[in-house]
Design a protein around this motif. Structure first.
Motif, PDB file in Angstrom:
ATOM      1  N   MET A  27       0.857  -1.196   0.000  1.00 54.24           N
ATOM      2  CA  MET A  27       0.000   0.000   0.000  1.00 54.24           C
ATOM      3  C   MET A  27       0.887   1.237   0.000  1.00 54.24           C
ATOM      4  O   MET A  27       1.686   1.448   0.894  1.00 54.24           O
ATOM      5  CB  MET A  27      -0.899  -0.013   1.235  1.00 54.24           C
ATOM      6  N   SER A  28       0.775   2.059  -1.026  1.00 53.06           N
ATOM      7  CA  SER A  28       1.631   3.227  -1.152  1.00 53.06           C
ATOM      8  C   SER A  28       0.961   4.498  -0.670  1.00 53.06           C
ATOM      9  O   SER A  28       1.597   5.528  -0.554  1.00 53.06           O
ATOM     10  CB  SER A  28       2.064   3.404  -2.611  1.00 53.06           C
ATOM     11  N   SER A  29      -0.353   4.454  -0.404  1.00 53.73           N
ATOM     12  CA  SER A  29      -1.052   5.662   0.006  1.00 53.73           C
ATOM     13  C   SER A  29      -2.195   5.299   0.935  1.00 53.73           C
ATOM     14  O   SER A  29      -2.752   4.206   0.880  1.00 53.73           O
ATOM     15  CB  SER A  29      -1.579   6.401  -1.224  1.00 53.73           C
ATOM     16  N   PHE A  30      -2.556   6.258   1.818  1.00 49.80           N
ATOM     17  CA  PHE A  30      -3.669   6.063   2.734  1.00 49.80           C
ATOM     18  C   PHE A  30      -4.919   6.807   2.271  1.00 49.80           C
ATOM     19  O   PHE A  30      -5.926   6.802   2.965  1.00 49.80           O
ATOM     20  CB  PHE A  30      -3.295   6.587   4.133  1.00 49.80           C
ATOM     21  N   HIS A  31      -4.847   7.456   1.120  1.00 48.15           N
ATOM     22  CA  HIS A  31      -5.906   8.387   0.745  1.00 48.15           C
ATOM     23  C   HIS A  31      -7.262   7.709   0.560  1.00 48.15           C
ATOM     24  O   HIS A  31      -8.305   8.353   0.683  1.00 48.15           O
ATOM     25  CB  HIS A  31      -5.523   9.134  -0.535  1.00 48.15           C
ATOM     26  N   HIS A  32      -7.267   6.409   0.252  1.00 47.67           N
ATOM     27  CA  HIS A  32      -8.538   5.732   0.018  1.00 47.67           C
ATOM     28  C   HIS A  32      -9.164   5.225   1.316  1.00 47.67           C
ATOM     29  O   HIS A  32     -10.269   4.677   1.295  1.00 47.67           O
ATOM     30  CB  HIS A  32      -8.338   4.566  -0.952  1.00 47.67           C
ATOM     31  N   ASP A  47       8.793   2.586  17.594  1.00 46.15           N
ATOM     32  CA  ASP A  47       9.997   2.634  16.763  1.00 46.15           C
ATOM     33  C   ASP A  47       9.704   2.217  15.326  1.00 46.15           C
ATOM     34  O   ASP A  47      10.307   2.745  14.380  1.00 46.15           O
ATOM     35  CB  ASP A  47      11.108   1.778  17.368  1.00 46.15           C
ATOM     36  N   GLU A  48       8.773   1.268  15.139  1.00 44.50           N
ATOM     37  CA  GLU A  48       8.397   0.872  13.781  1.00 44.50           C
ATOM     38  C   GLU A  48       7.679   2.018  13.071  1.00 44.50           C
ATOM     39  O   GLU A  48       7.869   2.248  11.872  1.00 44.50           O
ATOM     40  CB  GLU A  48       7.492  -0.359  13.827  1.00 44.50           C
ATOM     41  N   LEU A  49       6.858   2.745  13.807  1.00 44.95           N
ATOM     42  CA  LEU A  49       6.133   3.863  13.212  1.00 44.95           C
ATOM     43  C   LEU A  49       7.107   4.933  12.717  1.00 44.95           C
ATOM     44  O   LEU A  49       6.919   5.511  11.635  1.00 44.95           O
ATOM     45  CB  LEU A  49       5.178   4.456  14.249  1.00 44.95           C
ATOM     46  N   ILE A  50       8.158   5.182  13.484  1.00 44.50           N
ATOM     47  CA  ILE A  50       9.172   6.154  13.060  1.00 44.50           C
ATOM     48  C   ILE A  50       9.865   5.673  11.788  1.00 44.50           C
ATOM     49  O   ILE A  50      10.118   6.462  10.863  1.00 44.50           O
ATOM     50  CB  ILE A  50      10.201   6.377  14.183  1.00 44.50           C
ATOM     51  N   ARG A  51      10.149   4.373  11.712  1.00 44.73           N
ATOM     52  CA  ARG A  51      10.803   3.841  10.510  1.00 44.73           C
ATOM     53  C   ARG A  51       9.883   3.913   9.296  1.00 44.73           C
ATOM     54  O   ARG A  51      10.341   4.126   8.172  1.00 44.73           O
ATOM     55  CB  ARG A  51      11.256   2.398  10.756  1.00 44.73           C
ATOM     56  N   PHE A  52       8.585   3.739   9.507  1.00 46.00           N
ATOM     57  CA  PHE A  52       7.642   3.773   8.391  1.00 46.00           C
ATOM     58  C   PHE A  52       7.583   5.144   7.724  1.00 46.00           C
ATOM     59  O   PHE A  52       7.127   5.259   6.579  1.00 46.00           O
ATOM     60  CB  PHE A  52       6.243   3.382   8.866  1.00 46.00           C
ATOM     61  N   LYS A  53       8.030   6.187   8.405  1.00 51.31           N
ATOM     62  CA  LYS A  53       8.034   7.522   7.804  1.00 51.31           C
ATOM     63  C   LYS A  53       8.929   7.577   6.569  1.00 51.31           C
ATOM     64  O   LYS A  53       8.770   8.449   5.715  1.00 51.31           O
ATOM     65  CB  LYS A  53       8.504   8.558   8.828  1.00 51.31           C
ATOM     66  N   ARG A  54       9.877   6.643   6.472  1.00 52.71           N
ATOM     67  CA  ARG A  54      10.827   6.653   5.360  1.00 52.71           C
ATOM     68  C   ARG A  54      10.282   5.966   4.110  1.00 52.71           C
ATOM     69  O   ARG A  54      10.946   5.961   3.069  1.00 52.71           O
ATOM     70  CB  ARG A  54      12.122   5.953   5.778  1.00 52.71           C
ATOM     71  N   VAL A  55       9.104   5.359   4.202  1.00 52.91           N
ATOM     72  CA  VAL A  55       8.578   4.594   3.070  1.00 52.91           C
ATOM     73  C   VAL A  55       8.321   5.495   1.870  1.00 52.91           C
ATOM     74  O   VAL A  55       8.718   5.191   0.738  1.00 52.91           O
ATOM     75  CB  VAL A  55       7.291   3.850   3.480  1.00 52.91           C
ATOM     76  N   TYR A  86       5.250   9.691   5.179  1.00 56.74           N
ATOM     77  CA  TYR A  86       5.919  10.650   6.059  1.00 56.74           C
ATOM     78  C   TYR A  86       4.933  11.714   6.543  1.00 56.74           C
ATOM     79  O   TYR A  86       4.891  12.055   7.729  1.00 56.74           O
ATOM     80  CB  TYR A  86       7.083  11.315   5.328  1.00 56.74           C
ATOM     81  N   GLY A  87       4.131  12.225   5.629  1.00 60.79           N
ATOM     82  CA  GLY A  87       3.187  13.271   5.994  1.00 60.79           C
ATOM     83  C   GLY A  87       2.116  12.783   6.952  1.00 60.79           C
ATOM     84  O   GLY A  87       1.793  13.454   7.944  1.00 60.79           O
ATOM     85  N   VAL A  88       1.562  11.594   6.671  1.00 61.99           N
ATOM     86  CA  VAL A  88       0.495  11.056   7.519  1.00 61.99           C
ATOM     87  C   VAL A  88       1.019  10.747   8.919  1.00 61.99           C
ATOM     88  O   VAL A  88       0.427  11.140   9.931  1.00 61.99           O
ATOM     89  CB  VAL A  88      -0.117   9.792   6.881  1.00 61.99           C
ATOM     90  N   ILE A  89       2.149  10.043   8.998  1.00 60.69           N
ATOM     91  CA  ILE A  89       2.679   9.631  10.302  1.00 60.69           C
ATOM     92  C   ILE A  89       3.170  10.836  11.095  1.00 60.69           C
ATOM     93  O   ILE A  89       2.960  10.923  12.311  1.00 60.69           O
ATOM     94  CB  ILE A  89       3.794   8.588  10.113  1.00 60.69           C
ATOM     95  N   SER A  90       3.802  11.796  10.427  1.00 56.49           N
ATOM     96  CA  SER A  90       4.261  13.001  11.127  1.00 56.49           C
ATOM     97  C   SER A  90       3.084  13.755  11.727  1.00 56.49           C
ATOM     98  O   SER A  90       3.163  14.263  12.853  1.00 56.49           O
ATOM     99  CB  SER A  90       5.041  13.907  10.174  1.00 56.49           C
TER     100      SER A  90
END
Length: 388
Positions: A1-6, A22-30, A35-39
């Motif tokens: 999944m590349s986007s959460f928009h749907h 810590d996994e959530l912080i790493r997911f920001k790099r996907v 990055y925008g959603v998690i931040s």
């Protein structure tokens, strides 16, 4: 999944609230969208609080250990200092004879230079909601969240400005749910007991003087146990009687509760300390029979029961568990989740003892040399030390 928009926003938030910090912080790099959603979620106090609640519901338990070893400083010079290791005990199937664990190094900031190619040492460590409070001396107190890689050096205490670098006699760290702020408590047992309280996000310490009717000769243990807005210390009066000194983080008031009756213990107490078990304040008492071969270990666990009247200081104690005799164990640590009691044997290996089934299970750790000194429990979180 590349986007959460749907996906609906509330669905994304619910999914992310169960992902380890810590996994959530790493997911920001996907990707940029991740990055925008998690931040945005990490900057939302309501999401951070929800994520913390879910973190506390997990069955695994994490503990911080330290060991003193040589390494290179930032200039490539040989020196010595503390290395912090995080051990996560994965409480799996109770039918297994072993418990798996994960060990990782915590990147905590080094203390001030101790001279002679030796780093200073973080002498006291506290934890609350993913924030670690590190104390080197009265002049160097720091809070940090290793997951977010955030650190904040606290301002000088008033005592440090006037007297020097002496360590406080006791300290505590916890959360004021009314003000929604974390607070650090420092206590010096001088001619009079002096107390200073710092609220994270402010630039000063506030001074208190303990009430004169609190007859405190010494703090038996410098570290406090924090539970539901209150810090607890074991103190001793001038007649040699132990009691609990309590500090309400919201009301900023001290009060005293009674200590459990230990008169029925037949042997001299080796060690006793406060902990938190199943959301209760617990007293763990360890003693040995030195008249027997191998000096068998006995452990008794008492829990504090709050009085139904709601009056501060009206608590009582109930003996919850008695363990022993057990041999070949040199130290006890504390109760972890799922009623497992953690101990170390003579080879520093961790062994879990189930308080209900009395079954022992070996905790599999591949680098046992890193488990020299237990510092505190730890929970990875998204709680920032910069915004408080």
């Amino acid at each position: 999944m590349s986007s959460f928009h749907h996906l609906p926003t509330e669905v994304v938030e619910e999914i992310m609230s169960w992902v380890p910090a810590d996994e959530l912080i790493r997911f920001k790099r996907v990707s940029k969208s991740w990055y925008g959603v998690i931040s945005g979620l990490i900057d939302d106090p309501s999401f951070v609080a929800k994520h913390l609640r879910h973190t506390k519901m997990r069955f695994s338990s994490s503990l911080i250990f330290t060991h003193f070893c040589p390494h290179l400083d930032h200039n490539g010079v040989d020196c010595q200092g503390d290395i912090f290791s995080l051990v996560t005990v994965l409480n799996g199937d109770h039918d297994d004879d072993r418990i798996l664990s994960v060990i990782e190094e915590l990147n905590l900031p080094p203390p001030r230079d101790g001279g002679h190619n030796r780093l200073g040492r973080w002498r006291i460590r506290y934890h609350s909601d993913g924030i670690i409070c590190l104390v080197q001396d009265a002049r160097t107190i720091m809070v940090c969240n290793p997951v977010l890689r955030e650190c904040r050096l606290l301002p000088l205490t008033n005592y440090a400005r006037n007297v020097g670098e002496f360590l406080p006699s006791a300290m505590g760290f916890g959360y004021d749910s009314r003000a929604k702020q974390y607070k650090v408590v420092a206590i010096w047992n001088c001619v009079t007991v002096k107390v200073e309280v710092h609220t994270l996000g402010t630039e000063s310490w506030r001074e208190f003087i303990l009430p004169r009717d609190m007859d405190i000769a010494e703090f038996v243990y410098e570290a406090a146990v924090y539970r539901m807005g209150v810090c607890y210390w074991v103190v001793r009066d001038f007649e040699g009687h132990d009691m609990n000194l309590c500090f309400d983080m919201s009301d900023e008031e001290f009060y005293v509760t009674q200590f459990p009756d230990l008169s029925d213990i037949k042997f001299e107490v080796d060690w006793a300390g406060l902990s938190v078990w199943d959301d209760y304040v617990a007293l763990i008492v360890c003693f040995r029979d030195y008249n027997c071969d191998k000096y068998p270990l006995f452990v008794e666990i008492f829990v504090m029961v709050d009085n139904s009247s709601g009056d501060k200081g009206a608590s009582s104690w109930t003996k919850q568990f008695s363990i022993g005799p057990i041999v070949d164990f040199v130290s006890t640590l504390s109760v972890i989740k799922n009623n497992e009691f953690l101990m170390q044997d003579r080879d520093k290996q961790l062994v879990s003892y189930n308080l209900h089934t009395q079954k022992r299970r070996h905790v599999v750790i591949h680098d046992v040399d890193r488990l020299r000194h237990w510092a505190c429990f730890y929970e990875k979180s998204l709680v920032s030390v910069k915004s408080r």
